[in-house]
Design a protein around this motif. Structure first.
Motif, PDB file in Angstrom:
ATOM      1  N   ASP A  19      -4.199   0.047  -4.118  1.00  0.00           N
ATOM      2  CA  ASP A  19      -5.218   0.355  -3.124  1.00  0.00           C
ATOM      3  C   ASP A  19      -5.408  -0.740  -2.085  1.00  0.00           C
ATOM      4  N   GLU A  20      -4.973  -1.960  -2.381  1.00  0.00           N
ATOM      5  CA  GLU A  20      -5.125  -3.062  -1.428  1.00  0.00           C
ATOM      6  C   GLU A  20      -3.819  -3.392  -0.720  1.00  0.00           C
ATOM      7  N   ASN A  21      -2.787  -2.590  -0.944  1.00  0.00           N
ATOM      8  CA  ASN A  21      -1.538  -2.783  -0.221  1.00  0.00           C
ATOM      9  C   ASN A  21      -1.747  -2.425   1.249  1.00  0.00           C
ATOM     10  N   ASP A  22      -1.162  -3.200   2.152  1.00  0.00           N
ATOM     11  CA  ASP A  22      -1.320  -2.972   3.588  1.00  0.00           C
ATOM     12  C   ASP A  22       0.052  -2.719   4.211  1.00  0.00           C
ATOM     13  N   PRO A  23       0.441  -1.458   4.371  1.00  0.00           N
ATOM     14  CA  PRO A  23       1.772  -1.156   4.914  1.00  0.00           C
ATOM     15  C   PRO A  23       1.959  -1.648   6.341  1.00  0.00           C
TER      16      PRO A  23
ATOM     17  N   ILE B 292       6.476   2.136  -1.049  1.00  0.00           N
ATOM     18  CA  ILE B 292       5.574   2.548  -2.135  1.00  0.00           C
ATOM     19  C   ILE B 292       6.123   3.807  -2.802  1.00  0.00           C
ATOM     20  N   ALA B 293       6.615   4.740  -1.995  1.00  0.00           N
ATOM     21  CA  ALA B 293       7.191   5.971  -2.550  1.00  0.00           C
ATOM     22  C   ALA B 293       8.390   5.652  -3.435  1.00  0.00           C
ATOM     23  N   GLU B 294       9.213   4.685  -3.012  1.00  0.00           N
ATOM     24  CA  GLU B 294      10.380   4.297  -3.812  1.00  0.00           C
ATOM     25  C   GLU B 294       9.960   3.669  -5.138  1.00  0.00           C
TER      26      GLU B 294
ATOM     27  N   PHE C 120       2.558  -6.187   1.584  1.00  0.00           N
ATOM     28  CA  PHE C 120       2.832  -5.486   2.842  1.00  0.00           C
ATOM     29  C   PHE C 120       3.946  -4.470   2.662  1.00  0.00           C
ATOM     30  N   ILE C 121       3.906  -3.690   1.629  1.00  0.00           N
ATOM     31  CA  ILE C 121       4.968  -2.723   1.335  1.00  0.00           C
ATOM     32  C   ILE C 121       4.739  -1.455   2.144  1.00  0.00           C
ATOM     33  N   SER C 122       5.766  -0.989   2.817  1.00  0.00           N
ATOM     34  CA  SER C 122       5.655   0.200   3.657  1.00  0.00           C
ATOM     35  C   SER C 122       5.385   1.434   2.802  1.00  0.00           C
TER      36      SER C 122
ATOM     37  N   ALA D 172      11.701  -4.427   0.255  1.00  0.00           N
ATOM     38  CA  ALA D 172      12.836  -4.894  -0.548  1.00  0.00           C
ATOM     39  C   ALA D 172      12.377  -5.631  -1.802  1.00  0.00           C
ATOM     40  N   GLY D 173      11.422  -6.531  -1.625  1.00  0.00           N
ATOM     41  CA  GLY D 173      10.934  -7.292  -2.773  1.00  0.00           C
ATOM     42  C   GLY D 173      10.264  -6.421  -3.810  1.00  0.00           C
ATOM     43  N   GLY D 174       9.426  -5.499  -3.341  1.00  0.00           N
ATOM     44  CA  GLY D 174       8.744  -4.602  -4.268  1.00  0.00           C
ATOM     45  C   GLY D 174       9.714  -3.736  -5.046  1.00  0.00           C
ATOM     46  N   ARG D 175      10.728  -3.220  -4.347  1.00  0.00           N
ATOM     47  CA  ARG D 175      11.712  -2.360  -5.008  1.00  0.00           C
ATOM     48  C   ARG D 175      12.511  -3.136  -6.054  1.00  0.00           C
TER      49      ARG D 175
END
Length: 539
Positions: free
Chosen positions: A501-505, A483-485, A477-479, A453-456
């Motif tokens: 590259d350092e995002n951890d879904p 990330i696709a959104e 921690f974006i799923s 939600a925050g990333g979007r």
């Protein structure tokens, strides 16, 4: 300057929204003139307008903005005028940014004259490889300085290492032009020399340049320590008109800082003072604070990465209350803590001309952040850069910060990386940036435990900014779906989205269960968005 006044009725009150009054229009011209003549990131690249040119441009811009808004109003006369006011403000901001990026007007002849003048006044040997300079090379290299009638006022010997032989060659040449020099750059000019030789070289240069009426002096990257500072004692003691002094990466310890404070007789005209990357500590900060107290004209102060703790931070904060003209403040990477942060907020509340503030990695936590954000909100109307990364800021401390950000319409860069904002804080910041902020070009919210939600929300807001360049949301921690959104939002302009590259879904934070499944997480995000999407930031 306008057509007849239009009004609308609301609860028996007649409210005038358009056109603006004559005094309001004049006030806008005055504000635009001030912004056009205030040093900024753009002015350093494009040049600063004179007061006369800025005032002329400001009047023209205001008239164009008024005409566009008035035309809009005439096309919908039954409106209340609020949309015309918005167009007036947005068009003024857009036109002003264009002029700032354009810089002062010059014709081809003036440009040629400036280029010729620059070549004739600046002597710079810093280009090329970083290496030792020997006596014979020094004779040939410095020959232009000894030519009769030269107009050199600035010398830069940086990036070349002078030994005793080369220094003895330079000394008599410099003695012939010392009375015309106004700027001296001796940064990184003794690299690799034994301490005893380096001190002798510094003494030679200090003696020959003693009595120069300098406005600019750069002694950075020389590992001076107290011995090196005192080796330059003759030069420092003779300076009464310094406007810029740079002592970065110089091993400025407590003793060295005291020596600087002791040796410089006057800092009344000092506008720039940089002490980056030294081992100053609290005791050294006390000495630097004494210099700052005497520097009432200071506009640019940097004391970053100097190992200053709470006591030193308190001393610097108190000293900065004397510097009402400050435009740029950089205190990054010190150990101030909450108490010094709160004390600093009292100084910042006086800085009406502040355009850049760097307060990252100061251990401010929520309390210190809130105090500084509240102070900035009511000062620094033209703030362009705000950095508060790595301060353990949580969603609790973000409300005040968001209110501050919402009021800074000239913001170009925002860095809140390495905090603990999570989705709640990220959405507050996104909402704060939603209205206006047409000059925003970079936002760093990396490593904040932000989820989908925050990333979007952040992506949806910044992608609409006309000159936006980079959003960094890495290390969160974006799923995979999130990330696709985000990538879909930036479709066609993925260069505006930083690496992921350092995002951890699969990342978890302390407040959520280890076994939380995707469905529960999605419900959490949906509810969070519902609660925060219409949140208003009080300004």
């Amino acid at each position: 300057m306008g057509s007849g006044t239009q009004t609308f009725q609301h609860r028996s009150l007649s409210v005038k929204l358009w056109p603006p009054s004559h005094s309001t229009r004049l006030m806008l011209v005055e504000r635009m003139t001030k912004n056009l003549t205030t040093p900024s990131i753009f002015s350093r690249k494009c040049g600063l307008l004179s007061n006369d040119e800025a005032e002329e441009d400001a009047r023209k811009m205001e008239e164009l903005a008024f005409a566009a808004a008035d035309q809009h109003y005439k096309e919908e006369p039954d409106g209340d005028g609020s949309s015309a006011v918005q167009i007036y403000a947005k068009e003024s901001s857009r036109l002003m940014l264009e002029v700032i990026k354009r810089g002062p007007k010059v014709n081809d002849g003036e440009l040629a004259d400036k280029a010729t003048d620059l070549r004739g006044t600046v002597f710079d040997i810093s280009g090329g490889r970083r290496e030792f300079i020997e006596a014979e090379e020094a004779k040939e290299l410095l020959r232009p300085l000894g030519e009769p009638g030269n107009s050199y006022t600035k010398i830069c010997f940086s990036n070349r290492s002078f030994g005793l032989d080369a220094a003895n060659v330079a000394a008599p040449i410099l003695s012939t032009i010392k009375d015309q020099l106004t700027e001296v750059d001796l940064s990184d000019f003794i690299a690799g020399r034994p301490e005893s030789e380096a001190l002798d070289v510094m003494n030679i240069f200090s003696s020959v340049l003693e009595g120069c009426h300098l406005r600019y002096l750069n002694l950075s990257n020389n590992a001076l320590g107290e011995k090196g500072v005192r080796a330059f004692g003759a030069l420092l003691k003779s300076q009464n008109s310094l406007q810029e002094l740079y002592l970065m990466n110089d091993g400025i310890s407590e003793e060295a800082a005291r020596a600087v404070s002791e040796l410089i007789p006057s800092t009344e005209k000092l506008k720039v003072l940089h002490f980056h990357n030294n081992m100053t500590g609290d005791e050294g900060a006390f000495a630097i604070s004494e210099i700052v107290k005497r520097s009432c004209s200071l506009e640019d102060f940097r004391c970053s990465s100097t190992r200053v703790g709470t006591d030193g931070g308190l001393a610097l904060a108190e000293a900065l209350t004397r510097c009402a003209h400050l435009k740029k403040l950089d205190l990054r990477d010190n150990m101030f803590g909450v108490e010094a942060g709160v004390a600093l907020s009292k100084a910042i509340s006086q800085f009406t001309d502040l355009t850049e503030v760097y307060l990252s990695y100061l251990n401010l936590e929520d309390e210190g952040t809130e105090a500084l954000a509240n102070a900035l909100k009511h000062s620094a109307p033209s703030l362009e850069v705000l950095e508060m990364a790595g301060n353990d800021i949580t969603a609790k401390g973000t409300a005040s910060l968001a209110a501050c950000i919402a009021s800074k319409q000239f913001l170009t860069k925002l860095n809140l990386a390495e905090n603990e904002l999570k989705d709640e804080g990220a959405i507050l910041i996104a909402n704060a940036l939603g209205e206006g902020h047409g000059q925003l070009n970079e936002v760093d919210m990396s490593t904040n435990a932000i989820r989908r939600a925050g990333g979007r929300h952040l992506a949806q807001v910044v992608v609409k900014k006309p000159g936006f360049k980079l959003l960094n949301i890495n290390g969160n921690f974006i799923s995979d779906e999130g990330i696709a959104e985000v990538k879909e939002i930036f479709r066609g302009s993925l260069d505006m989205l930083g690496p992921l590259d350092e995002n951890d879904p699969e990342g978890e934070d302390d407040e959520e269960e280890e076994d939380e499944d995707e469905e529960e997480n999605a419900e959490h995000e949906k509810g969070l968005e519902s609660k925060l999407k219409d949140l208003k930031i009080n300004q």
